[in-house]
Enzyme design. Structure first.
Site, PDB file in Angstrom:
ATOM      1  CD  GLU A 172      -3.236  -1.092   2.095  1.00 15.72           C
ATOM      2  OE1 GLU A 172      -3.013  -0.237   2.969  1.00 15.72           O
ATOM      3  OE2 GLU A 172      -4.132  -1.649   2.153  1.00 15.72           O
ATOM      4  CD  GLU A 291      -3.854  -5.824   3.076  1.00 14.01           C
ATOM      5  OE1 GLU A 291      -4.779  -4.920   3.604  1.00 14.01           O
ATOM      6  OE2 GLU A 291      -2.591  -5.643   3.177  1.00 14.01           O
TER       7      GLU A 291
HETATM    8  O1  AHR Z   1      -4.885  -5.766   7.112  1.00 17.22           O
HETATM    9  C1  AHR Z   1      -5.002  -4.840   7.833  1.00 17.22           C
HETATM   10  C2  AHR Z   1      -4.229  -3.671   7.203  1.00 17.22           C
HETATM   11  O2  AHR Z   1      -4.953  -3.135   6.068  1.00 17.22           O
HETATM   12  C3  AHR Z   1      -2.867  -3.816   6.414  1.00 17.22           C
HETATM   13  O3  AHR Z   1      -1.711  -3.772   7.197  1.00 17.22           O
HETATM   14  C4  AHR Z   1      -2.782  -2.864   5.344  1.00 17.22           C
HETATM   15  O4  AHR Z   1      -2.056  -3.311   4.304  1.00 17.22           O
HETATM   16  C5  AHR Z   1      -4.374  -2.619   5.088  1.00 17.22           C
HETATM   17  O5  AHR Z   1      -4.595  -1.117   5.117  1.00 17.22           O
END
Ligand code: AHR
Length: 497
Positions: A172, A291
């Site tokens: 990210e 994610e």
């Molecule tokens: O999964 C939790 C968080 O969400 C992770 O650390 C990040 O990559 C995202 O914003």
């Protein structure tokens, strides 16, 4: 209400890459410490890993687990997590404002993943570090011997290289919350150079470039285009991240949010293909949705009091409706199995997770555990393009939302077909007739249903068995037609052979 589905063994979308059922464990909250690792816990093994957690994760058949972050990786010096434990530093961890003890690092995680039967999807730090630390980490993990870092690994007790195949180039990096966040140009250049050099150390690895943190970022789409322009030849996957919630308490709208995920995947696919055209490249870039989940506590602050060790964070309690949303997301991923090759349910334990534990205490399974498990165990093979018809509804943000969300997967090796279906209707059952004539005579192996009178029902430590799958659903086969009654607001898995 009536719906239909036609499935034909010739209407193939793609082979499911098993990594579609991946997950994620970050040094965040009680995922590592108190989740998978808790020396002194009654179930802990000689290395401090909780056996109860191990078994619950093994039962999911998770093919790949992303590690060590997440936002955490952008401030992580991998060297702090290897070597004799008693010499490891306690450090301020700035992604989540906690204290990191470094008791678990790369080697311990690799050991644990081996017990689970999962591959590790490693992430390198492109926040505070860069090419040098990344190439050294690849050398440490994957080079057999005869160099400083590979011999260092051997001196730490790991003669055989870990051979991690899939690597994330940071995390990210577009997010202002990220340690060392970057512009798309800054990141694209760094990711390209890092990828190039990591591959020089180990040409067999696969690399994932960061896409946007979500489609809601103001730089979304431009970020993808710029990053791919700068990295296209060096990377194998572009990552997508997406979380959904029902904080407005509008269940019809919430259950429609998989349509947003669907559109997100189409959009990123289009950008990747635009770049393929621009570069006159023969390479079709694949996607890593590394994610995704329901995250109702998203946006709540980091640890209120700073510098605790493994404080509880983002311990969302998932209801039946969250499980239905997860079911819709899994079906959506399967619909895109031609482009989405990796996906990680974020996360796996204690932090926005299907599995919960208490420190020193028991483990229980959240509602979301079940659709994820069913898909991981039985959604392997070839995804078939269904022709469906269903009554539809409009919600706050979506129009023409079908009450039926469904897909089927043909496992040719086992001679099995699995239908996954969600009935989004909150009050009424939905009849489903599936035309399966192309398979000849079939019979039902089992019909598994997840439902509850109360869509807000959840499993908790006090009541761990509130929402469990059952086999009492109504389904029958009659002359090439499978008929089932999908209960209101239900997740359904019909297995045929
Ligand atoms: O999964 C939790 C968080 O969400 C992770 O650390 C990040 O990559 C995202 O914003």
């Amino acid at each position: 209400l009536k719906s239909t589905m036609l499935i034909d063994k010739h209407f193939k979308i793609a082979e499911v890459d098993p990594r579609l059922y991946g997950s994620f464990i970050e040094h965040l909250g009680r995922a590592v410490y108190g989740g998978i690792y808790e020396p002194g816990h009654p179930t802990a093994d000689e290395n401090g890993f909780r056996r109860d957690a191990l078994e619950a994760i093994q039962a999911l058949n998770v093919p790949i687990i992303r590690y060590p972050g997440g936002n955490f990786v952008s401030g992580y010096n991998w060297e702090d997590g290897v070597g004799p434990k008693e010499e490891r530093k306690r450090l301020l961890e700035l992604a989540w404002w906690t204290t990191e003890t470094n008791e678990v690092g790369t080697n311990e995680f690799a050991d644990w993943a081996k017990l689970v039967g999962s591959e590790v999807m490693m992430a390198v730090n492109l926040g505070t570090r860069g090419v040098d630390a990344a190439r050294n980490l690849v050398e440490y993990c994957n080079h057999p011997s005869g160099s400083y870092y590979s011999d260092l690994r051997i001196s730490h007790g790991y003669k055989e290289p870990h051979k991690f195949k899939t690597w994330c180039l940071g995390n990210e990096m577009d997010g202002p919350w990220q340690i060392g966040a970057k512009t798309a140009v800054e990141y694209g250049r760094l990711a390209n150079e890092t990828a190039k050099v990591m591959r020089w150390v180990d040409p067999s690895i696969e690399l994932v470039a960061c896409g946007s943190s979500s489609s809601g970022m103001s730089t979304f789409a431009d970020w993808e285009a710029t990053v791919l322009d700068l990295t296209y030849d060096q990377v194998d996957y572009l990552s997508l991240h997406t979380y959904y919630n029902n904080n407005e308490n509008n269940s019809e709208n919430f259950l429609a949010k998989s349509l947003d995920m669907d559109q997100f995947i189409y959009s990123v696919t289009a950008i990747a293909d635009y770049m393929k055209a621009k570069k006159r490249s023969k390479k079709k870039l694949m996607l890593s949705l590394d994610e995704w989940n329901v995250w109702n506590s998203i946006g709540t602050s980091r640890a209120e009091e700073r510098w605790h060790i493994a404080p509880p964070e983002f311990e969302d309690v998932y209801t039946l409706e969250d499980a239905l949303a997860v079911g819709c997301f899994v079906i959506t991923l399967l619909k895109h199995a031609d482009r989405v090759k990796i996906a990680c349910l974020a996360q796996l334990i204690n932090v926005i997770a299907p599995i919960m534990t208490e420190n020193g205490g028991p483990l229980w399974l959240q509602t979301t555990y079940f659709p994820y498990k069913h898909a991981s165990l039985y959604g392997r093979g070839t995804v078939l393009q269904p022709i469906t018809s269903s009554p539809k509804y409009d919600s706050k943000d979506f129009t023409d939302v079908p009450y039926l969300e469904a897909i089927s997967v043909h496992n040719e090796e086992q001679g099995e077909i699995t239908i996954f279906a969600v009935n989004r209707h909150l009050k009424e059952a939905l009849d489903l007739d599936v035309d399966v004539r192309s398979f000849g005579a079939v019979s039902i192996i089992e019909y598994v249903v997840l439902e509850h009178d109360d869509i807000k029902a959840a499993n908790t430590k006090a009541r761990p068995n509130q929402v469990l799958p059952h086999n009492n659903g109504t389904a029958k086969v009659d002359g090439g037609q499978v008929s089932a009654v999908l209960g209101k607001a239900s997740w359904n898995m019909i297995r045929l052979k």
